[in-house]
Scaffold this active site. Sequence first.
Site, PDB file in Angstrom:
ATOM      1  N   ARG A   7      29.726  44.209  47.414  1.00  0.00           N
ATOM      2  CA  ARG A   7      31.392  43.890  48.011  1.00  0.00           C
ATOM      3  C   ARG A   7      32.070  45.122  47.182  1.00  0.00           C
ATOM      4  O   ARG A   7      31.715  44.982  46.034  1.00  0.00           O
ATOM      5  CB  ARG A   7      31.781  42.948  47.102  1.00  0.00           C
ATOM      6  CG  ARG A   7      33.181  42.043  47.478  1.00  0.00           C
ATOM      7  CD  ARG A   7      33.418  41.004  47.394  1.00  0.00           C
ATOM      8  NE  ARG A   7      34.091  40.250  49.321  1.00  0.00           N
ATOM      9  CZ  ARG A   7      34.673  39.531  49.476  1.00  0.00           C
ATOM     10  NH1 ARG A   7      35.747  39.256  48.063  1.00  0.00           N
ATOM     11  NH2 ARG A   7      35.538  38.959  50.614  1.00  0.00           N
TER      12      ARG A   7
ATOM     13  N   TYR B  97      37.280  45.762  39.001  1.00  0.00           N
ATOM     14  CA  TYR B  97      36.109  44.593  38.066  1.00  0.00           C
ATOM     15  C   TYR B  97      35.539  46.029  37.284  1.00  0.00           C
ATOM     16  O   TYR B  97      35.705  46.953  38.142  1.00  0.00           O
ATOM     17  CB  TYR B  97      34.943  42.702  38.325  1.00  0.00           C
ATOM     18  CG  TYR B  97      36.163  42.234  38.545  1.00  0.00           C
ATOM     19  CD1 TYR B  97      37.181  41.707  37.462  1.00  0.00           C
ATOM     20  CD2 TYR B  97      36.317  41.642  39.879  1.00  0.00           C
ATOM     21  CE1 TYR B  97      37.909  40.761  38.157  1.00  0.00           C
ATOM     22  CE2 TYR B  97      37.102  40.734  39.771  1.00  0.00           C
ATOM     23  CZ  TYR B  97      38.477  40.392  38.860  1.00  0.00           C
ATOM     24  OH  TYR B  97      38.941  39.273  38.869  1.00  0.00           O
TER      25      TYR B  97
ATOM     26  N   GLN C   3      26.990  35.970  43.571  1.00  0.00           N
ATOM     27  CA  GLN C   3      27.871  37.411  43.265  1.00  0.00           C
ATOM     28  C   GLN C   3      27.702  37.441  41.797  1.00  0.00           C
ATOM     29  O   GLN C   3      27.816  36.605  41.229  1.00  0.00           O
ATOM     30  CB  GLN C   3      28.997  36.912  43.624  1.00  0.00           C
ATOM     31  CG  GLN C   3      30.134  38.584  43.983  1.00  0.00           C
ATOM     32  CD  GLN C   3      31.429  38.571  44.293  1.00  0.00           C
ATOM     33  OE1 GLN C   3      32.160  37.392  43.451  1.00  0.00           O
ATOM     34  NE2 GLN C   3      31.504  38.944  44.842  1.00  0.00           N
TER      35      GLN C   3
ATOM     36  N   GLY D 244      37.382  33.198  52.642  1.00  0.00           N
ATOM     37  CA  GLY D 244      37.370  32.396  51.653  1.00  0.00           C
ATOM     38  C   GLY D 244      38.672  30.866  52.264  1.00  0.00           C
ATOM     39  O   GLY D 244      37.979  30.278  52.313  1.00  0.00           O
ATOM     40  N   ARG D 245      39.973  31.565  52.206  1.00  0.00           N
ATOM     41  CA  ARG D 245      40.809  30.562  52.062  1.00  0.00           C
ATOM     42  C   ARG D 245      40.330  29.104  52.663  1.00  0.00           C
ATOM     43  O   ARG D 245      40.648  28.450  52.256  1.00  0.00           O
ATOM     44  CB  ARG D 245      42.304  30.900  51.483  1.00  0.00           C
ATOM     45  CG  ARG D 245      42.437  31.594  50.078  1.00  0.00           C
ATOM     46  CD  ARG D 245      43.426  32.542  50.248  1.00  0.00           C
ATOM     47  NE  ARG D 245      43.604  33.455  51.370  1.00  0.00           N
ATOM     48  CZ  ARG D 245      44.285  34.631  51.837  1.00  0.00           C
ATOM     49  NH1 ARG D 245      45.889  34.342  51.511  1.00  0.00           N
ATOM     50  NH2 ARG D 245      44.261  35.490  52.902  1.00  0.00           N
TER      51      ARG D 245
END
Length: 364
Positions: free
Chosen positions: A230, A183, A103, A322-323
């Site tokens: 993304r 971002y 990424q 994810g988590r």
Amino acid sequence: MSDRFASPVLQPVKLGGLQLKNRIVMAPMTRSRADDAGVQPDYVADYYAQRASTGLIVTEATNISAQARGYTRTPGIWTEAQIAAWKRVTEAVHRQDGKIFLQLWHTGRMSHPDMHDGSLPVAPSAIKPHGQIRVHEGMKDFVTPRALETDEIPLIVEDYRRAAENAKVAGFDGVEVHSANNYLLEQFVRDSTNLRTDRYGGSLENRLRFPLEVVKAVIDVWGADRVGIRISPVTTTPGETPLDSNTMATFGAYVAALSDLGLLYIHEIEGVTQLSREEVNGVNFAELRQRFSGAYIANNQYTLDLAEQTLAAGDADLFSIGRPFIANPDLIYRLASGAPLAEAPKAYWYGGDATGYSDWPAMG
Ligand SMILES: Cc1cc2nc3c(=O)[nH]c(=O)nc-3n(C[C@H](O)[C@H](O)[C@H](O)COP(=O)(O)O)c2cc1C
């Protein structure tokens, strides 16, 4: 324990020209184990290789340049030492027959002078984010960034191109452009964070210009069939208010332009990252998906049940999680067998060493 080894979500699938073991993607997760030079320690290779039974791994966000840095101990891909460390990771994942994308990240205003020898972080416009950021000495308030000069912007496009080339040298299977979570790329896209009056701001077409130039530069290096992106249309981070006056119009046009470039996939965070799956501010996930001709990776609070329902409804191709991957290296096996999931205390999420990172056991 249930037996869901036959779940359609867990069967092999093709993503463009890549053969994946299943439809589960390991979502990108910053874990802050790199050293101050942005070099990953050896045990990072263990961590990713342990998780190679997933269809595709997307690495933690990785800085494309020194200027791109926002958070302490995040990895980079602009020096020889960084590339060599990532090479150990890709080799370890490939030994387990896994697939891994890097990424590519530029944090823009989500940064701090402590990460830049006292200089201000850069952004499309001088607008301070809400909240705080984790730098070397702990959490600090965000500052007002410096607005980029017009002639600096093509230099950042070139930084992306070099980072994409370095990712190839490091042996990745492809790259994901990080255009989510406010971002740098998303700061250009959103009309609340981009107040520029040059060709990179103002109209929607102008706001999309820089992100699309970045994507084209990365495609030059990899070919469109090895590049994903993304996005997080609903996410409000780093505040609570919508970042855009017309989110659906903005992202509808963005996704359509990405589709025209023939990109491999869009990876959409559905809702507010980690917090909710609501379709607010007029955003319609299914409609965005329909505007894109490539694959659609859905993310945010997915369970195997929700992934199965979504796949059956034809609303996504792949599902990133994810988590749950933090404490369950063999998550695929646990989903298939219905085995209980381990929980990682938040203290292990960011920073530290191999403890709580690459030492989570697989089931017997
Ligand atoms: C510890 C942690 C680090 C994260 N770092 C990144 C990152 O580097 N890049 C990114 O795009 N998303 C990042 N995210 C967001 C996740 O990729 C994902 O969108 C989010 O956790 C929701 O998915 P989940 O409900 O399956 O966990 C991070 C999330 C967590 C919990």
